[in-house]
Design a protein around this motif. Structure first.
Motif, PDB file in Angstrom:
ATOM      1  N   THR A 143       0.816  -1.223   0.000  1.00 42.92           N
ATOM      2  CA  THR A 143       0.000   0.000   0.000  1.00 42.92           C
ATOM      3  C   THR A 143       0.847   1.269   0.000  1.00 42.92           C
ATOM      4  O   THR A 143       0.298   2.374  -0.033  1.00 42.92           O
ATOM      5  CB  THR A 143      -0.939   0.039   1.218  1.00 42.92           C
ATOM      6  OG1 THR A 143      -0.178   0.276   2.417  1.00 42.92           O
ATOM      7  CG2 THR A 143      -1.724  -1.242   1.360  1.00 42.92           C
ATOM      8  N   LEU A 144       2.170   1.122   0.059  1.00 44.15           N
ATOM      9  CA  LEU A 144       3.040   2.290   0.086  1.00 44.15           C
ATOM     10  C   LEU A 144       3.183   2.901  -1.303  1.00 44.15           C
ATOM     11  O   LEU A 144       3.280   2.189  -2.311  1.00 44.15           O
ATOM     12  CB  LEU A 144       4.421   1.916   0.626  1.00 44.15           C
ATOM     13  CG  LEU A 144       4.473   1.490   2.102  1.00 44.15           C
ATOM     14  CD1 LEU A 144       5.879   1.030   2.458  1.00 44.15           C
ATOM     15  CD2 LEU A 144       4.026   2.626   3.026  1.00 44.15           C
ATOM     16  N   ALA A 145       3.211   4.227  -1.340  1.00 43.38           N
ATOM     17  CA  ALA A 145       3.458   4.947  -2.595  1.00 43.38           C
ATOM     18  C   ALA A 145       4.927   4.808  -2.986  1.00 43.38           C
ATOM     19  O   ALA A 145       5.771   4.479  -2.137  1.00 43.38           O
ATOM     20  CB  ALA A 145       3.099   6.415  -2.411  1.00 43.38           C
ATOM     21  N   PRO A 146       5.269   5.059  -4.257  1.00 45.90           N
ATOM     22  CA  PRO A 146       6.690   5.077  -4.631  1.00 45.90           C
ATOM     23  C   PRO A 146       7.448   6.046  -3.720  1.00 45.90           C
ATOM     24  O   PRO A 146       6.963   7.147  -3.432  1.00 45.90           O
ATOM     25  CB  PRO A 146       6.665   5.578  -6.081  1.00 45.90           C
ATOM     26  CG  PRO A 146       5.317   5.170  -6.582  1.00 45.90           C
ATOM     27  CD  PRO A 146       4.388   5.308  -5.413  1.00 45.90           C
ATOM     28  N   TYR A 158       5.140   7.230   2.161  1.00 43.57           N
ATOM     29  CA  TYR A 158       3.734   7.568   2.379  1.00 43.57           C
ATOM     30  C   TYR A 158       2.893   6.333   2.065  1.00 43.57           C
ATOM     31  O   TYR A 158       3.326   5.463   1.299  1.00 43.57           O
ATOM     32  CB  TYR A 158       3.256   8.674   1.439  1.00 43.57           C
ATOM     33  CG  TYR A 158       3.850  10.044   1.636  1.00 43.57           C
ATOM     34  CD1 TYR A 158       3.152  11.030   2.319  1.00 43.57           C
ATOM     35  CD2 TYR A 158       5.092  10.368   1.096  1.00 43.57           C
ATOM     36  CE1 TYR A 158       3.675  12.313   2.471  1.00 43.57           C
ATOM     37  CE2 TYR A 158       5.623  11.648   1.242  1.00 43.57           C
ATOM     38  CZ  TYR A 158       4.901  12.606   1.926  1.00 43.57           C
ATOM     39  OH  TYR A 158       5.429  13.872   2.077  1.00 43.57           O
ATOM     40  N   ILE A 159       1.680   6.304   2.592  1.00 47.42           N
ATOM     41  CA  ILE A 159       0.697   5.322   2.149  1.00 47.42           C
ATOM     42  C   ILE A 159      -0.092   5.948   0.994  1.00 47.42           C
ATOM     43  O   ILE A 159      -0.471   7.128   1.051  1.00 47.42           O
ATOM     44  CB  ILE A 159      -0.256   4.932   3.293  1.00 47.42           C
ATOM     45  CG1 ILE A 159       0.509   4.204   4.396  1.00 47.42           C
ATOM     46  CG2 ILE A 159      -1.389   4.037   2.777  1.00 47.42           C
ATOM     47  CD1 ILE A 159      -0.332   3.868   5.619  1.00 47.42           C
ATOM     48  N   LEU A 160      -0.340   5.181  -0.058  1.00 40.21           N
ATOM     49  CA  LEU A 160      -1.173   5.663  -1.156  1.00 40.21           C
ATOM     50  C   LEU A 160      -2.518   6.137  -0.609  1.00 40.21           C
ATOM     51  O   LEU A 160      -3.172   5.418   0.164  1.00 40.21           O
ATOM     52  CB  LEU A 160      -1.402   4.548  -2.170  1.00 40.21           C
ATOM     53  CG  LEU A 160      -0.200   4.138  -3.032  1.00 40.21           C
ATOM     54  CD1 LEU A 160      -0.452   2.775  -3.668  1.00 40.21           C
ATOM     55  CD2 LEU A 160       0.068   5.198  -4.096  1.00 40.21           C
ATOM     56  N   GLN A 161      -2.935   7.328  -1.007  1.00 41.86           N
ATOM     57  CA  GLN A 161      -4.176   7.867  -0.448  1.00 41.86           C
ATOM     58  C   GLN A 161      -5.373   6.969  -0.752  1.00 41.86           C
ATOM     59  O   GLN A 161      -6.266   6.811   0.087  1.00 41.86           O
ATOM     60  CB  GLN A 161      -4.416   9.277  -0.960  1.00 41.86           C
ATOM     61  CG  GLN A 161      -3.428  10.289  -0.394  1.00 41.86           C
ATOM     62  CD  GLN A 161      -3.834  11.720  -0.656  1.00 41.86           C
ATOM     63  OE1 GLN A 161      -5.010  12.030  -0.836  1.00 41.86           O
ATOM     64  NE2 GLN A 161      -2.850  12.614  -0.680  1.00 41.86           N
ATOM     65  N   GLN A 184      -1.310  13.015   6.088  1.00 37.90           N
ATOM     66  CA  GLN A 184      -0.363  12.066   6.695  1.00 37.90           C
ATOM     67  C   GLN A 184       1.061  12.605   6.653  1.00 37.90           C
ATOM     68  O   GLN A 184       1.476  13.261   5.701  1.00 37.90           O
ATOM     69  CB  GLN A 184      -0.430  10.703   5.997  1.00 37.90           C
ATOM     70  CG  GLN A 184       0.030  10.727   4.559  1.00 37.90           C
ATOM     71  CD  GLN A 184      -0.019   9.349   3.904  1.00 37.90           C
ATOM     72  OE1 GLN A 184       0.738   8.437   4.247  1.00 37.90           O
ATOM     73  NE2 GLN A 184      -0.930   9.197   2.937  1.00 37.90           N
ATOM     74  N   ARG A 185       1.813  12.312   7.708  1.00 40.25           N
ATOM     75  CA  ARG A 185       3.225  12.700   7.778  1.00 40.25           C
ATOM     76  C   ARG A 185       4.076  11.524   7.315  1.00 40.25           C
ATOM     77  O   ARG A 185       3.907  10.400   7.794  1.00 40.25           O
ATOM     78  CB  ARG A 185       3.591  13.064   9.220  1.00 40.25           C
ATOM     79  CG  ARG A 185       2.932  14.338   9.754  1.00 40.25           C
ATOM     80  CD  ARG A 185       3.736  15.562   9.365  1.00 40.25           C
ATOM     81  NE  ARG A 185       5.146  15.395   9.706  1.00 40.25           N
ATOM     82  CZ  ARG A 185       5.648  15.507  10.937  1.00 40.25           C
ATOM     83  NH1 ARG A 185       4.860  15.777  11.963  1.00 40.25           N
ATOM     84  NH2 ARG A 185       6.958  15.356  11.129  1.00 40.25           N
ATOM     85  N   PRO A 186       5.013  11.760   6.412  1.00 40.42           N
ATOM     86  CA  PRO A 186       5.854  10.661   5.936  1.00 40.42           C
ATOM     87  C   PRO A 186       6.926  10.310   6.949  1.00 40.42           C
ATOM     88  O   PRO A 186       7.327  11.131   7.778  1.00 40.42           O
ATOM     89  CB  PRO A 186       6.485  11.246   4.667  1.00 40.42           C
ATOM     90  CG  PRO A 186       6.604  12.712   4.967  1.00 40.42           C
ATOM     91  CD  PRO A 186       5.365  13.049   5.766  1.00 40.42           C
ATOM     92  N   ILE A 187       7.384   9.087   6.872  1.00 40.50           N
ATOM     93  CA  ILE A 187       8.503   8.649   7.702  1.00 40.50           C
ATOM     94  C   ILE A 187       9.721   8.389   6.818  1.00 40.50           C
ATOM     95  O   ILE A 187       9.580   7.908   5.682  1.00 40.50           O
ATOM     96  CB  ILE A 187       8.145   7.381   8.511  1.00 40.50           C
ATOM     97  CG1 ILE A 187       9.264   7.055   9.511  1.00 40.50           C
ATOM     98  CG2 ILE A 187       7.826   6.200   7.609  1.00 40.50           C
ATOM     99  CD1 ILE A 187       8.865   6.040  10.561  1.00 40.50           C
TER     100      ILE A 187
END
Length: 263
Positions: A143-146, A158-161, A184-187
């Motif tokens: 589910t993570l975005a590139p 990020y997680i894909l919205q 959302q805040r990225p890690i």
């Protein structure tokens, strides 16, 4: 009894009562300050429901900033917040924030309790990524975005919205989950692979709460960590997602208050 003696006793009782009422507030037992630390893919607003309840019940609350850059660096930020608070503190961490609070509390004598909310409680040398894969059940990876490449080096995650609601907050209303996805805040990717050092949960009493439908951290992993930390109380919320503090704020606030009042 002699009526003069009886009258004197009544007067003395009245004086004691009036003296107790006149005691300054700062002479009464001080409630701990609750410091809330969000995790990855969230922000401090994820604590809003919990904050509302705690403040209603007379607790001072600080929703501390979590930079999400690395366990040690983030723990230093939280430790600075704790150092600036007079009196006892209850440190509460969500998700990756659990790794941060355990690191930040080490050597901080005013931290009286740790509360792990769908959170990691790593042993020295363990990582969030390693603990996630220790038991089956996490579906976060797909589910993570590139990754977002940073000019300073490394990647942000990020997680894909479009996948956020089902993956992260399935028991939250869709409209609210959309706002959470956008904010959302990225890690930093490296933070998830950074090993923890000596954990504060070895010496500081700990409490745990998580949902049995968590798709980010396998519930079996959280149960394992709670047992290892000799949790004073572990609450498993039926049907709750990874953001149990959003969907079940009363249960989370109640556990925090139990930790705050424990002896």
């Amino acid at each position: 009894m002699n009526r003069f003696i009886a009258g004197g006793l009544v007067l003395a009782a009245e004086l004691l009562a009036s003296t107790a009422q006149a005691l300054p507030a700062d002479s009464q037992p001080t409630k701990p300050t609750v410091v809330l630390v969000h995790g990855a893919f969230a922000d401090s607003s994820s604590w809003n429901g919990v904050i509302t309840i705690l403040e209603r019940d007379g607790y001072k609350v600080v929703a501390a900033p979590n930079p999400l850059r690395g366990v040690r660096a983030d723990a230093d930020v939280i430790a600075d917040v704790v150092r600036g608070i007079d009196g006892p503190v209850v440190l509460v961490g969500h998700s990756y924030g659990g790794s941060v609070i355990s690191e930040a509390a080490e050597g901080r004598p005013n931290v009286k309790a740790l509360v792990f909310v769908a959170a990691f409680a790593p042993e020295a040398g363990e990582t969030a990524l390693g603990l996630t894969g220790k038991f089956p059940g996490s579906t976060l990876g797909p589910t993570l975005a590139p990754p977002v490449k940073l000019t300073s080096g490394g990647n942000d995650l990020y997680i894909l919205q479009a996948r956020f609601h089902d993956q992260f907050a399935a028991d939250v209303p869709a409209a609210e989950a959309r706002l959470m996805a956008a904010g959302q805040r990225p890690i930093a990717e490296a933070a998830l692979s950074e090993a923890s050092t000596e954990p504060a949960w070895r010496s500081t009493p700990s409490w745990f709460i998580y949902g049995d439908k968590d798709k980010n951290i396998p519930p079996a992993a959280m149960g394992f960590m709670a047992e290892r930390a000799k949790s004073r109380q572990t609450v498993v919320v039926k049907g709750a997602s990874h953001v149990v503090m959003v969907s079940h704020a009363p249960e989370v606030a109640s556990l925090i208050e139990r930790a705050a009042t424990a002896r």
